[in-house]
Scaffold this active site. Structure first.
Site, PDB file in Angstrom:
ATOM      1  N   ARG A 157    -122.441  39.939  36.935  1.00  0.00           N
ATOM      2  CA  ARG A 157    -123.347  41.069  36.665  1.00  0.00           C
ATOM      3  C   ARG A 157    -123.327  41.441  35.188  1.00  0.00           C
ATOM      4  O   ARG A 157    -122.270  41.423  34.552  1.00  0.00           O
ATOM      5  CB  ARG A 157    -122.935  42.302  37.484  1.00  0.00           C
ATOM      6  CG  ARG A 157    -123.304  42.183  38.946  1.00  0.00           C
ATOM      7  CD  ARG A 157    -122.755  43.353  39.743  1.00  0.00           C
ATOM      8  NE  ARG A 157    -121.927  42.867  40.827  1.00  0.00           N
ATOM      9  CZ  ARG A 157    -121.008  43.583  41.462  1.00  0.00           C
ATOM     10  NH1 ARG A 157    -120.790  44.847  41.117  1.00  0.00           N
ATOM     11  NH2 ARG A 157    -120.315  43.070  42.445  1.00  0.00           N
TER      12      ARG A 157
ATOM     13  N   LYS B  38    -112.437  41.129  56.187  1.00  0.00           N
ATOM     14  CA  LYS B  38    -111.094  41.175  55.622  1.00  0.00           C
ATOM     15  C   LYS B  38    -110.350  42.210  56.447  1.00  0.00           C
ATOM     16  O   LYS B  38    -110.914  43.275  56.731  1.00  0.00           O
ATOM     17  CB  LYS B  38    -111.205  41.653  54.172  1.00  0.00           C
ATOM     18  CG  LYS B  38    -110.232  41.047  53.209  1.00  0.00           C
ATOM     19  CD  LYS B  38    -110.708  41.379  51.795  1.00  0.00           C
ATOM     20  CE  LYS B  38    -109.556  41.554  50.857  1.00  0.00           C
ATOM     21  NZ  LYS B  38    -110.005  41.977  49.529  1.00  0.00           N
TER      22      LYS B  38
ATOM     23  N   HIS C 197    -115.924  51.497  43.813  1.00  0.00           N
ATOM     24  CA  HIS C 197    -114.487  51.201  43.636  1.00  0.00           C
ATOM     25  C   HIS C 197    -113.661  52.483  43.736  1.00  0.00           C
ATOM     26  O   HIS C 197    -112.544  52.542  43.200  1.00  0.00           O
ATOM     27  CB  HIS C 197    -114.182  50.599  42.241  1.00  0.00           C
ATOM     28  CG  HIS C 197    -114.643  49.192  42.042  1.00  0.00           C
ATOM     29  ND1 HIS C 197    -115.044  48.731  40.818  1.00  0.00           N
ATOM     30  CD2 HIS C 197    -114.740  48.145  42.877  1.00  0.00           C
ATOM     31  CE1 HIS C 197    -115.389  47.458  40.900  1.00  0.00           C
ATOM     32  NE2 HIS C 197    -115.218  47.085  42.153  1.00  0.00           N
TER      33      HIS C 197
ATOM     34  N   GLU D  99    -106.298  49.023  48.020  1.00  0.00           N
ATOM     35  CA  GLU D  99    -107.319  49.839  48.673  1.00  0.00           C
ATOM     36  C   GLU D  99    -107.062  49.955  50.168  1.00  0.00           C
ATOM     37  O   GLU D  99    -107.268  51.006  50.771  1.00  0.00           O
ATOM     38  CB  GLU D  99    -108.700  49.226  48.420  1.00  0.00           C
ATOM     39  CG  GLU D  99    -109.147  49.369  46.985  1.00  0.00           C
ATOM     40  CD  GLU D  99    -110.198  48.355  46.572  1.00  0.00           C
ATOM     41  OE1 GLU D  99    -109.832  47.227  46.216  1.00  0.00           O
ATOM     42  OE2 GLU D  99    -111.386  48.699  46.603  1.00  0.00           O
TER      43      GLU D  99
ATOM     44  N   GLY E 242    -107.941  41.958  39.739  1.00  0.00           N
ATOM     45  CA  GLY E 242    -107.431  40.618  39.410  1.00  0.00           C
ATOM     46  C   GLY E 242    -107.291  40.386  37.911  1.00  0.00           C
ATOM     47  O   GLY E 242    -106.296  39.808  37.452  1.00  0.00           O
TER      48      GLY E 242
ATOM     49  N   ARG F  86    -113.756  50.312  55.544  1.00  0.00           N
ATOM     50  CA  ARG F  86    -114.274  50.511  54.196  1.00  0.00           C
ATOM     51  C   ARG F  86    -115.795  50.548  54.299  1.00  0.00           C
ATOM     52  O   ARG F  86    -116.409  49.625  54.828  1.00  0.00           O
ATOM     53  CB  ARG F  86    -113.843  49.352  53.305  1.00  0.00           C
ATOM     54  CG  ARG F  86    -114.457  49.467  51.948  1.00  0.00           C
ATOM     55  CD  ARG F  86    -114.200  48.251  51.113  1.00  0.00           C
ATOM     56  NE  ARG F  86    -114.764  48.477  49.801  1.00  0.00           N
ATOM     57  CZ  ARG F  86    -115.356  47.530  49.087  1.00  0.00           C
ATOM     58  NH1 ARG F  86    -115.463  46.316  49.568  1.00  0.00           N
ATOM     59  NH2 ARG F  86    -115.832  47.797  47.910  1.00  0.00           N
TER      60      ARG F  86
ATOM     61  N   GLY G 221    -107.395  42.934  35.461  1.00  0.00           N
ATOM     62  CA  GLY G 221    -106.546  43.997  34.910  1.00  0.00           C
ATOM     63  C   GLY G 221    -105.065  43.758  35.178  1.00  0.00           C
ATOM     64  O   GLY G 221    -104.208  44.107  34.364  1.00  0.00           O
ATOM     65  N   GLU G 222    -104.758  43.132  36.322  1.00  0.00           N
ATOM     66  CA  GLU G 222    -103.353  42.920  36.699  1.00  0.00           C
ATOM     67  C   GLU G 222    -102.754  41.660  36.063  1.00  0.00           C
ATOM     68  O   GLU G 222    -101.544  41.569  35.909  1.00  0.00           O
ATOM     69  CB  GLU G 222    -103.232  42.806  38.228  1.00  0.00           C
ATOM     70  CG  GLU G 222    -103.521  44.122  38.944  1.00  0.00           C
ATOM     71  CD  GLU G 222    -103.787  43.935  40.438  1.00  0.00           C
ATOM     72  OE1 GLU G 222    -103.264  42.984  41.032  1.00  0.00           O
ATOM     73  OE2 GLU G 222    -104.539  44.759  41.006  1.00  0.00           O
ATOM     74  N   ASN G 223    -103.628  40.695  35.760  1.00  0.00           N
ATOM     75  CA  ASN G 223    -103.109  39.378  35.348  1.00  0.00           C
ATOM     76  C   ASN G 223    -103.485  38.901  33.957  1.00  0.00           C
ATOM     77  O   ASN G 223    -102.713  38.171  33.331  1.00  0.00           O
ATOM     78  CB  ASN G 223    -103.596  38.307  36.334  1.00  0.00           C
ATOM     79  CG  ASN G 223    -103.033  38.526  37.715  1.00  0.00           C
ATOM     80  OD1 ASN G 223    -101.827  38.402  37.898  1.00  0.00           O
ATOM     81  ND2 ASN G 223    -103.881  38.864  38.662  1.00  0.00           N
TER      82      ASN G 223
ATOM     83  N   ASN H  15    -113.734  40.910  40.183  1.00  0.00           N
ATOM     84  CA  ASN H  15    -115.050  40.274  40.120  1.00  0.00           C
ATOM     85  C   ASN H  15    -116.098  41.305  39.746  1.00  0.00           C
ATOM     86  O   ASN H  15    -116.971  41.081  38.939  1.00  0.00           O
ATOM     87  CB  ASN H  15    -115.389  39.623  41.457  1.00  0.00           C
ATOM     88  CG  ASN H  15    -114.753  38.260  41.555  1.00  0.00           C
ATOM     89  OD1 ASN H  15    -114.805  37.481  40.623  1.00  0.00           O
ATOM     90  ND2 ASN H  15    -114.119  37.994  42.692  1.00  0.00           N
TER      91      ASN H  15
ATOM     92  N   ASN I 159    -112.666  45.520  56.423  1.00  0.00           N
ATOM     93  CA  ASN I 159    -113.606  45.503  55.312  1.00  0.00           C
ATOM     94  C   ASN I 159    -114.619  44.405  55.622  1.00  0.00           C
ATOM     95  O   ASN I 159    -114.338  43.221  55.449  1.00  0.00           O
ATOM     96  CB  ASN I 159    -112.833  45.209  54.020  1.00  0.00           C
ATOM     97  CG  ASN I 159    -113.736  45.184  52.801  1.00  0.00           C
ATOM     98  OD1 ASN I 159    -114.956  45.273  52.914  1.00  0.00           O
ATOM     99  ND2 ASN I 159    -113.134  45.061  51.639  1.00  0.00           N
TER     100      ASN I 159
HETATM  101  P1  ADP Z   1    -112.420  41.136  43.707  1.00  0.00           P
HETATM  102  O1  ADP Z   1    -113.093  42.081  42.785  1.00  0.00           O
HETATM  103  O2  ADP Z   1    -113.336  40.171  44.380  1.00  0.00           O
HETATM  104  O3  ADP Z   1    -111.381  41.767  44.620  1.00  0.00           O
HETATM  105  P2  ADP Z   1    -110.161  40.291  42.121  1.00  0.00           P
HETATM  106  O4  ADP Z   1    -109.722  41.692  41.925  1.00  0.00           O
HETATM  107  O5  ADP Z   1    -109.249  39.371  42.848  1.00  0.00           O
HETATM  108  O6  ADP Z   1    -111.593  40.175  42.741  1.00  0.00           O
HETATM  109  O7  ADP Z   1    -110.419  39.680  40.643  1.00  0.00           O
HETATM  110  C1  ADP Z   1    -110.920  38.413  40.448  1.00  0.00           C
HETATM  111  C2  ADP Z   1    -110.858  38.110  38.959  1.00  0.00           C
HETATM  112  O8  ADP Z   1    -109.490  38.148  38.520  1.00  0.00           O
HETATM  113  C3  ADP Z   1    -111.380  36.729  38.598  1.00  0.00           C
HETATM  114  O9  ADP Z   1    -112.204  36.802  37.448  1.00  0.00           O
HETATM  115  C4  ADP Z   1    -110.111  35.950  38.272  1.00  0.00           C
HETATM  116  O10 ADP Z   1    -110.336  34.955  37.343  1.00  0.00           O
HETATM  117  C5  ADP Z   1    -109.264  37.052  37.672  1.00  0.00           C
HETATM  118  N1  ADP Z   1    -107.847  36.619  37.649  1.00  0.00           N
HETATM  119  C6  ADP Z   1    -107.002  36.457  38.690  1.00  0.00           C
HETATM  120  N2  ADP Z   1    -105.813  35.967  38.263  1.00  0.00           N
HETATM  121  C7  ADP Z   1    -105.912  35.812  36.912  1.00  0.00           C
HETATM  122  C8  ADP Z   1    -105.037  35.358  35.886  1.00  0.00           C
HETATM  123  N3  ADP Z   1    -103.801  34.952  36.167  1.00  0.00           N
HETATM  124  N4  ADP Z   1    -105.488  35.357  34.617  1.00  0.00           N
HETATM  125  C9  ADP Z   1    -106.739  35.747  34.330  1.00  0.00           C
HETATM  126  N5  ADP Z   1    -107.622  36.197  35.240  1.00  0.00           N
HETATM  127  C10 ADP Z   1    -107.222  36.229  36.518  1.00  0.00           C
END
Ligand code: ADP
Length: 401
Positions: A240, A14, A179, A385, A330, A90, A332-334, A210, A7
């Site tokens: 954005r 990456k 995406h 991905e 990031g 990618r 959505g997962e956290n 992001n 990527n």
């Molecule tokens: P990219 O789109 O560059 O791949 P990611 O999917 O890693 O980025 O997402 C980055 C985002 O996820 C950032 O806004 C980061 O703050 C958020 N994030 C990661 N871990 C957490 C967490 N534990 N709680 C809240 N937001 C998180």
């Protein structure tokens, strides 16, 4: 068979090396700051990690570093470059031409170059990565996996903008969506988790990282998505703006004395969570500031959640009902508190979170976070991905390997 997934960004590479078809990750890493004074390679293979600093002039040299790291006697994963059976790239923009992954031929390279006008920040480095890999690994089959391809199934009424049709004919101005690899991966995985055939499912997949986008997926095919002609449209993102009234562009240009390019930069780089909060583009920072009482950080979170909520409602209408909402990326997962905000008030659509499950599902864990008795299931599915690119590469290049 080992498949290398690349990527290539404007100043980064990456990579991941997979043992296919099992999907085991043999090695991976990130080379950053290509072309700057000091570049940095963070590499891992098995349990071993390595960091190399030095000057990497361009992507050609960068890819040499990557291959060297993969071959390294201590922290490498292979002994000879011939152990790389195929390379999957990618590629961000495949225009209207590519609805799926393809072997890279001179014609495909030409088409990717042609679509650089539509993705000036992304396609050129993708192309350099392809050329570097072809030179460094001669004879190894290379496959292009496009971010736009999954959304190639959108109907005309979803992808056309209501501007003079001639501009579509002349410039191919339309919604493309991005995406795609992530939306496709989490749709497939969601069907497995739900134990139902993907063909029967109506899914709304929310990729919140992001960059952020939502897709409406019917029977495994994307029928609408929030990113458009460029990745600027749709949800609120790190920097954005997502959806704005287009009349804001000339207004700002006039009032602030900015060029069109400068306004575009404001919308791409200075807006979103960063622009609203004035704190950060990073969700963790914005959430922290809001907890500490920063009003603008709270506003950023409200606007972010509200926009996702609106799209979930819109896509429920598009799909005529929904079986499951899927969160990934990031955020959505956290960001379980953000998931709470997004789902709050959607009970009328059959969408109800189980607060306990929601809080527990963080840190690249997959799982169900909806209430057992609610009609719509809610899932968290960490995206992968690279693995999907490796699978596509195996499928497309397989007969040649
Ligand atoms: P990219 O789109 O560059 O791949 P990611 O999917 O890693 O980025 O997402 C980055 C985002 O996820 C950032 O806004 C980061 O703050 C958020 N994030 C990661 N871990 C957490 C967490 N534990 N709680 C809240 N937001 C998180």
């Amino acid at each position: 068979m080992n498949i290398l997934v690349l990527n290539c960004g404007s100043s980064s590479i990456k990579y991941k090396l997979f043992d296919m078809p099992d999907g085991g990750e043999l090695a991976g890493g990130l080379l950053e700051r290509i072309g700057e004074e000091t570049s940095q390679l963070s590499h891992r293979a098995g349990g071993r990690k390595a960091r190399v600093d030095g000057k990497v002039a361009d992507h050609w040299e960068g890819l040499k570093w990557v291959v060297e790291a993969l071959l390294h006697p201590e922290h490498g994963a292979i002994r000879d470059p011939s152990e790389i059976g195929a390379v999957g790239h990618r590629v961000v923009h495949g225009g209207e031409q590519f609805m799926g992954s393809v072997p890279i031929t001179p014609e495909v390279v030409e088409a990717i170059r042609e679509f650089s006008g539509l993705a000036p920040l992304h396609n050129p480095p993708n192309l350099i990565g392809i050329q570097a890999a072809q030179e460094l690994l001669p004879g190894v089959p290379q496959v292009a996996v496009f971010d736009t391809a999954f959304h190639g199934t959108m109907p005309r009424y979803a992808y056309l903008y209501a501007i003079p049709y001639e501009y579509y004919q002349k410039y191919r101005i339309r919604r493309y969506g991005f995406h795609g690899t992530s939306h496709r991966y989490v749709s497939m995985r969601a069907a497995e988790l739900l134990g139902r055939p993907l063909k029967e499912l109506k899914l709304i997949t929310c990729h919140l990282g992001n960059g952020c986008s939502v897709a409406a997926v019917r029977g495994g095919r994307s029928v609408d998505t929030s990113m458009g002609f460029t990745p600027l449209e749709g949800l609120v993102m790190g920097t954005r703006s997502g959806d704005v009234d287009p009349a804001i562009v000339p207004f700002l240009a006039r009032e602030e004395g900015l060029s069109v390019e400068e306004v575009e930069r404001v919308l791409n780089k200075k807006s979103g969570l960063l622009g609203l909060s004035g704190v950060s583009n990073d969700m963790r920072e914005v959430e922290r500031a809001a907890r500490e009482g920063e009003e603008r950080a709270e506003i950023a979170l409200e606007v972010f959640a509200y926009r996702v909520k609106k799209y979930i409602g819109a896509y429920t209408a598009v799909l005529g009902g929904v079986d499951a909402i899927v969160f990934t990326g990031g955020i959505g997962e956290n960001a379980y508190r953000m998931r709470e905000r997004i789902c709050e008030g959607l009970e009328g659509l059959g969408i109800t979170l189980d607060p306990e499950c929601n809080r527990r599902t963080v840190g690249r864990r997959e799982g169900e976070i909806g209430r057992d008795d609610a009609p719509v299931r809610i899932l968290v599915v960490p995206t992968d991905e690279e693995l999907l690119i490796a699978r596509d590469t195996l499928e497309v290049a397989g007969p040649k390997i």
